[in-house]
Design a protein around this motif. Structure first.
Motif, PDB file in Angstrom:
ATOM      1  N   VAL A  65       0.842  -1.192   0.000  1.00 38.60           N
ATOM      2  CA  VAL A  65       0.000   0.000   0.000  1.00 38.60           C
ATOM      3  C   VAL A  65       0.876   1.240   0.000  1.00 38.60           C
ATOM      4  O   VAL A  65       0.629   2.198  -0.734  1.00 38.60           O
ATOM      5  CB  VAL A  65      -0.962  -0.006   1.210  1.00 38.60           C
ATOM      6  N   VAL A  66       1.915   1.230   0.809  1.00 42.83           N
ATOM      7  CA  VAL A  66       2.839   2.359   0.851  1.00 42.83           C
ATOM      8  C   VAL A  66       3.553   2.489  -0.495  1.00 42.83           C
ATOM      9  O   VAL A  66       3.694   3.594  -1.037  1.00 42.83           O
ATOM     10  CB  VAL A  66       3.844   2.193   2.008  1.00 42.83           C
ATOM     11  N   ASP A  67       3.995   1.367  -1.072  1.00 41.57           N
ATOM     12  CA  ASP A  67       4.642   1.406  -2.376  1.00 41.57           C
ATOM     13  C   ASP A  67       3.713   1.979  -3.436  1.00 41.57           C
ATOM     14  O   ASP A  67       4.142   2.759  -4.290  1.00 41.57           O
ATOM     15  CB  ASP A  67       5.097   0.006  -2.796  1.00 41.57           C
ATOM     16  N   LEU A  68       2.453   1.595  -3.391  1.00 36.77           N
ATOM     17  CA  LEU A  68       1.483   2.109  -4.356  1.00 36.77           C
ATOM     18  C   LEU A  68       1.299   3.612  -4.184  1.00 36.77           C
ATOM     19  O   LEU A  68       1.240   4.346  -5.179  1.00 36.77           O
ATOM     20  CB  LEU A  68       0.145   1.388  -4.187  1.00 36.77           C
ATOM     21  N   ALA A  69       1.224   4.072  -2.960  1.00 34.44           N
ATOM     22  CA  ALA A  69       1.072   5.512  -2.715  1.00 34.44           C
ATOM     23  C   ALA A  69       2.279   6.282  -3.255  1.00 34.44           C
ATOM     24  O   ALA A  69       2.126   7.329  -3.892  1.00 34.44           O
ATOM     25  CB  ALA A  69       0.889   5.774  -1.224  1.00 34.44           C
ATOM     26  N   VAL A  70       3.461   5.760  -3.008  1.00 33.57           N
ATOM     27  CA  VAL A  70       4.672   6.400  -3.521  1.00 33.57           C
ATOM     28  C   VAL A  70       4.656   6.403  -5.051  1.00 33.57           C
ATOM     29  O   VAL A  70       4.984   7.405  -5.685  1.00 33.57           O
ATOM     30  CB  VAL A  70       5.932   5.685  -2.983  1.00 33.57           C
ATOM     31  N   ALA A  71       4.235   5.296  -5.653  1.00 30.41           N
ATOM     32  CA  ALA A  71       4.189   5.214  -7.113  1.00 30.41           C
ATOM     33  C   ALA A  71       3.216   6.233  -7.697  1.00 30.41           C
ATOM     34  O   ALA A  71       3.507   6.844  -8.730  1.00 30.41           O
ATOM     35  CB  ALA A  71       3.791   3.800  -7.538  1.00 30.41           C
ATOM     36  N   VAL A  72       2.086   6.448  -7.053  1.00 29.56           N
ATOM     37  CA  VAL A  72       1.110   7.423  -7.546  1.00 29.56           C
ATOM     38  C   VAL A  72       1.692   8.830  -7.482  1.00 29.56           C
ATOM     39  O   VAL A  72       1.570   9.611  -8.430  1.00 29.56           O
ATOM     40  CB  VAL A  72      -0.209   7.324  -6.742  1.00 29.56           C
ATOM     41  N   VAL A  73       2.343   9.157  -6.378  1.00 29.19           N
ATOM     42  CA  VAL A  73       2.935  10.492  -6.235  1.00 29.19           C
ATOM     43  C   VAL A  73       4.040  10.696  -7.261  1.00 29.19           C
ATOM     44  O   VAL A  73       4.103  11.735  -7.937  1.00 29.19           O
ATOM     45  CB  VAL A  73       3.460  10.699  -4.792  1.00 29.19           C
ATOM     46  N   ILE A  74       4.920   9.715  -7.406  1.00 28.21           N
ATOM     47  CA  ILE A  74       5.999   9.818  -8.386  1.00 28.21           C
ATOM     48  C   ILE A  74       5.420   9.871  -9.798  1.00 28.21           C
ATOM     49  O   ILE A  74       5.898  10.630 -10.655  1.00 28.21           O
ATOM     50  CB  ILE A  74       6.982   8.629  -8.242  1.00 28.21           C
ATOM     51  N   GLY A  75       4.372   9.097 -10.055  1.00 31.39           N
ATOM     52  CA  GLY A  75       3.728   9.118 -11.369  1.00 31.39           C
ATOM     53  C   GLY A  75       3.154  10.480 -11.702  1.00 31.39           C
ATOM     54  O   GLY A  75       3.253  10.946 -12.841  1.00 31.39           O
ATOM     55  N   ALA A  76       2.544  11.132 -10.718  1.00 32.65           N
ATOM     56  CA  ALA A  76       1.993  12.469 -10.943  1.00 32.65           C
ATOM     57  C   ALA A  76       3.101  13.466 -11.262  1.00 32.65           C
ATOM     58  O   ALA A  76       2.979  14.285 -12.179  1.00 32.65           O
ATOM     59  CB  ALA A  76       1.194  12.918  -9.728  1.00 32.65           C
ATOM     60  N   ALA A  77       4.199  13.386 -10.522  1.00 32.88           N
ATOM     61  CA  ALA A  77       5.330  14.273 -10.788  1.00 32.88           C
ATOM     62  C   ALA A  77       5.930  13.983 -12.168  1.00 32.88           C
ATOM     63  O   ALA A  77       6.283  14.903 -12.913  1.00 32.88           O
ATOM     64  CB  ALA A  77       6.396  14.120  -9.702  1.00 32.88           C
ATOM     65  N   PHE A  78       6.019  12.721 -12.514  1.00 38.94           N
ATOM     66  CA  PHE A  78       6.553  12.315 -13.808  1.00 38.94           C
ATOM     67  C   PHE A  78       5.650  12.818 -14.941  1.00 38.94           C
ATOM     68  O   PHE A  78       6.134  13.256 -15.985  1.00 38.94           O
ATOM     69  CB  PHE A  78       6.680  10.794 -13.850  1.00 38.94           C
ATOM     70  N   THR A  79       4.338  12.787 -14.719  1.00 46.30           N
ATOM     71  CA  THR A  79       3.395  13.292 -15.716  1.00 46.30           C
ATOM     72  C   THR A  79       3.636  14.768 -15.993  1.00 46.30           C
ATOM     73  O   THR A  79       3.591  15.210 -17.145  1.00 46.30           O
ATOM     74  CB  THR A  79       1.947  13.063 -15.237  1.00 46.30           C
TER      75      THR A  79
END
Length: 138
Positions: free
Chosen positions: A13-27
């Motif tokens: 769950v923590v990994d998924l949250a980090v991935a979403v935040v990084i994905g938004a920044a990457f976008t």
């Protein structure tokens, strides 16, 4: 409540949250790349912005001075084209920057693990041969 807390504290769950935040920044980075570099390059062949490409669908299509539609119906195919270009760039960057190096790393790691397993198998065979030789001796 205890089960919910355990669910939230699990690593995935923590990994998924980090991935979403990084994905938004990457976008944001990819959007800036498309708007700042790709669109102007494509603009050399026409307009400065892909999103401004449109076709009149119905009625006398006219635009106001500010670029808004004053009458008629426009198909905004330039925005779709811009989104497709952005998607292709995003997919290419993800593949070449993240996926391909990870596959290369995993292949190297797998090769190293296979070498260790082969060495262990050879060791077992050698120890078996030594044991059998000692039993024959006596």
């Amino acid at each position: 409540m205890k089960g919910f807390r355990e669910f939230l504290l699990r690593g995935n769950v923590v990994d998924l949250a980090v991935a979403v935040v990084i994905g938004a920044a990457f976008t944001n980075i990819i959007n800036a790349f498309v708007k700042g570099i790709i669109n102007p390059i494509i603009g050399l062949f026409g307009t400065k912005d892909l999103a401004s490409y449109r076709s009149c669908l119905k009625g006398p299509c006219t635009l106001a001075a500010d670029g808004s539609v004053s009458s008629g119906v426009f198909i905004l195919w330039g925005e779709v084209l811009s989104a497709v270009v952005q998607f292709v760039i995003t997919a290419a960057v993800v593949y070449f920057v993240f996926v391909l190096p990870m596959l290369h790393f995993m292949a190297k790691r797998k090769t190293a693990q296979e070498e260790v397993l082969e060495a262990e198998e050879k060791e077992v065979v050698l120890l078996t041969e030594i044991r059998d030789a000692l039993v024959r001796r006596g």
